[in-house]
Design an enzyme around this catalytic site. Sequence first.
Site, PDB file in Angstrom:
ATOM      1  N   GLY A 201      15.423 -34.049 -47.816  1.00  0.00           N
ATOM      2  CA  GLY A 201      14.293 -34.446 -48.644  1.00  0.00           C
ATOM      3  C   GLY A 201      14.513 -34.007 -50.078  1.00  0.00           C
ATOM      4  O   GLY A 201      15.655 -33.790 -50.512  1.00  0.00           O
TER       5      GLY A 201
ATOM      6  N   ILE B 163      13.926 -31.157 -51.710  1.00  0.00           N
ATOM      7  CA  ILE B 163      14.561 -29.853 -51.914  1.00  0.00           C
ATOM      8  C   ILE B 163      16.027 -29.894 -51.494  1.00  0.00           C
ATOM      9  O   ILE B 163      16.900 -29.337 -52.171  1.00  0.00           O
ATOM     10  CB  ILE B 163      13.795 -28.754 -51.162  1.00  0.00           C
ATOM     11  CG1 ILE B 163      12.373 -28.634 -51.713  1.00  0.00           C
ATOM     12  CG2 ILE B 163      14.514 -27.410 -51.281  1.00  0.00           C
ATOM     13  CD1 ILE B 163      11.470 -27.703 -50.923  1.00  0.00           C
TER      14      ILE B 163
ATOM     15  N   SER C  25      19.661 -35.835 -41.399  1.00  0.00           N
ATOM     16  CA  SER C  25      18.274 -36.107 -41.703  1.00  0.00           C
ATOM     17  C   SER C  25      17.778 -37.197 -40.779  1.00  0.00           C
ATOM     18  O   SER C  25      18.572 -37.920 -40.162  1.00  0.00           O
ATOM     19  CB  SER C  25      18.136 -36.550 -43.169  1.00  0.00           C
ATOM     20  OG  SER C  25      16.783 -36.514 -43.587  1.00  0.00           O
ATOM     21  N   ARG C  26      16.445 -37.309 -40.665  1.00  0.00           N
ATOM     22  CA  ARG C  26      15.873 -38.314 -39.769  1.00  0.00           C
ATOM     23  C   ARG C  26      16.187 -39.729 -40.226  1.00  0.00           C
ATOM     24  O   ARG C  26      16.215 -40.652 -39.423  1.00  0.00           O
ATOM     25  CB  ARG C  26      14.361 -38.118 -39.666  1.00  0.00           C
ATOM     26  CG  ARG C  26      13.945 -36.892 -38.866  1.00  0.00           C
ATOM     27  CD  ARG C  26      12.451 -36.685 -38.889  1.00  0.00           C
ATOM     28  NE  ARG C  26      11.968 -36.354 -40.226  1.00  0.00           N
ATOM     29  CZ  ARG C  26      10.710 -36.071 -40.520  1.00  0.00           C
ATOM     30  NH1 ARG C  26       9.795 -36.083 -39.574  1.00  0.00           N
ATOM     31  NH2 ARG C  26      10.347 -35.760 -41.762  1.00  0.00           N
TER      32      ARG C  26
ATOM     33  N   THR D 200      15.919 -21.558 -46.362  1.00  0.00           N
ATOM     34  CA  THR D 200      14.809 -21.407 -47.299  1.00  0.00           C
ATOM     35  C   THR D 200      13.638 -22.296 -46.879  1.00  0.00           C
ATOM     36  O   THR D 200      12.721 -22.522 -47.679  1.00  0.00           O
ATOM     37  CB  THR D 200      15.235 -21.801 -48.734  1.00  0.00           C
ATOM     38  OG1 THR D 200      15.765 -23.135 -48.719  1.00  0.00           O
ATOM     39  CG2 THR D 200      16.293 -20.852 -49.270  1.00  0.00           C
TER      40      THR D 200
ATOM     41  N   ARG E  17      11.610 -22.785 -43.189  1.00  0.00           N
ATOM     42  CA  ARG E  17      10.658 -21.998 -42.412  1.00  0.00           C
ATOM     43  C   ARG E  17      11.435 -21.157 -41.413  1.00  0.00           C
ATOM     44  O   ARG E  17      12.411 -21.625 -40.814  1.00  0.00           O
ATOM     45  CB  ARG E  17       9.655 -22.891 -41.678  1.00  0.00           C
ATOM     46  CG  ARG E  17       8.559 -23.470 -42.570  1.00  0.00           C
ATOM     47  CD  ARG E  17       7.598 -22.384 -43.053  1.00  0.00           C
ATOM     48  NE  ARG E  17       6.478 -22.909 -43.829  1.00  0.00           N
ATOM     49  CZ  ARG E  17       6.459 -22.996 -45.155  1.00  0.00           C
ATOM     50  NH1 ARG E  17       7.533 -22.633 -45.846  1.00  0.00           N
ATOM     51  NH2 ARG E  17       5.391 -23.455 -45.785  1.00  0.00           N
TER      52      ARG E  17
ATOM     53  N   GLU F 291       7.056 -13.466 -40.240  1.00  0.00           N
ATOM     54  CA  GLU F 291       6.843 -12.795 -41.520  1.00  0.00           C
ATOM     55  C   GLU F 291       5.564 -11.960 -41.509  1.00  0.00           C
ATOM     56  O   GLU F 291       4.563 -12.387 -40.939  1.00  0.00           O
ATOM     57  CB  GLU F 291       6.751 -13.841 -42.638  1.00  0.00           C
ATOM     58  CG  GLU F 291       8.054 -14.551 -42.894  1.00  0.00           C
ATOM     59  CD  GLU F 291       7.952 -15.558 -44.044  1.00  0.00           C
ATOM     60  OE1 GLU F 291       6.960 -15.516 -44.813  1.00  0.00           O
ATOM     61  OE2 GLU F 291       8.851 -16.394 -44.154  1.00  0.00           O
TER      62      GLU F 291
ATOM     63  N   HIS G 251      10.669 -14.291 -49.025  1.00  0.00           N
ATOM     64  CA  HIS G 251       9.981 -15.581 -49.207  1.00  0.00           C
ATOM     65  C   HIS G 251       9.665 -15.817 -50.686  1.00  0.00           C
ATOM     66  O   HIS G 251       8.512 -15.985 -51.085  1.00  0.00           O
ATOM     67  CB  HIS G 251       8.702 -15.641 -48.371  1.00  0.00           C
ATOM     68  CG  HIS G 251       8.294 -17.042 -48.028  1.00  0.00           C
ATOM     69  ND1 HIS G 251       7.732 -17.388 -46.836  1.00  0.00           N
ATOM     70  CD2 HIS G 251       8.373 -18.207 -48.731  1.00  0.00           C
ATOM     71  CE1 HIS G 251       7.479 -18.687 -46.804  1.00  0.00           C
ATOM     72  NE2 HIS G 251       7.872 -19.209 -47.961  1.00  0.00           N
TER      73      HIS G 251
ATOM     74  N   GLY H  87      10.978 -18.453 -52.455  1.00  0.00           N
ATOM     75  CA  GLY H  87      11.396 -19.806 -52.806  1.00  0.00           C
ATOM     76  C   GLY H  87      10.650 -20.434 -53.961  1.00  0.00           C
ATOM     77  O   GLY H  87      11.254 -21.049 -54.841  1.00  0.00           O
TER      78      GLY H  87
END
Length: 319
Positions: free
Chosen positions: A155, A157, A176-177, A236, A238, A267, A285, A287
């Site tokens: 995507g 990012i 990727s999908r 980076t 989840r 987390e 975290h 990002g």
Amino acid sequence: MSRVVVTGRIPEAAVEKLRAEHEVDAWQGPESIGREELLRRVAGAHAVVSLLTERIDFELLDAAGPQLKVVANVAVGYDNIDVAACTERGIVATNTPGVLTDATADIALGLILMATRRLGEGERLVRSGRPWTWGMFFLLGSSLRGKTLGIVGMGGIGQATARRARAFGMEIIYQSRSEIDPGIAAELGARRVDLDELLSVSDIVSVHCPYGPATHHLIGAEQLAIMKDSAYLINTARGPIVDEAALASALGDGQIAGAGLDVYENEPRVHPGLLELENVALVPHLGSATVETRTAMAMLAADNTLAVLSDQRPPAPIN
């Protein structure tokens, strides 16, 4: 005026934008709001501006009441929101895509450099006060030019990370999908492959896919076993996309060379096996953690909220 509950501290400019049109109840505590306090505060709210640390589920929606119109997440990911529950009740859910793309891609590239050039190890050594001497084989790392970067989730990012990697002379493959735009693929010299091929040929694997049931532990022991013993894993996206226990084992056994993580399964807790290892770079975290990006995220969440409360289509709807 509608009542807007903001579940955590956000840049004041966004709070003031909301307050100009509506009554705002914004949590200002130094720590995350407790669950009971959150459920109490959302009662009677028409809008909830949520942080990714808050779980937006049936319980919270019930506590808010039938007048709730919008849940505006101040994040691009929305695994903290039960979107189906919102949709069932006619509640619009929104997020903040786009505005954090560059900041997160910068962190991904930073972690790639930290892991491959052993920057974390070097920084810890200097701070420790232990003696060290420059030498030809001292803290040798790995260069990026000519290496293959495999991007899981191409995507915005993922594409931004690929552009940065190209500047370092890297080759790009992705899983990727769906296919990305042919023009972007040509610009990046990117080739689409399946996950197993990506894992087996990449020198660095960078995770950028959304989190959900289909991607829980997408990278586990079986996938890590496919990777080269000289390869690095960067996450980076989840935390639960990667099985932390399996990663700690793979790093400890030399199954892969190293890793760089900005996100974690539980987390702020980090798997203790990772904390004991030198060959993993760990950051908390960060990002989207620039002043400009966090402000833009909060302002977009405010825009989403105001649009729904005015019976208009929000800029970034999820459902």
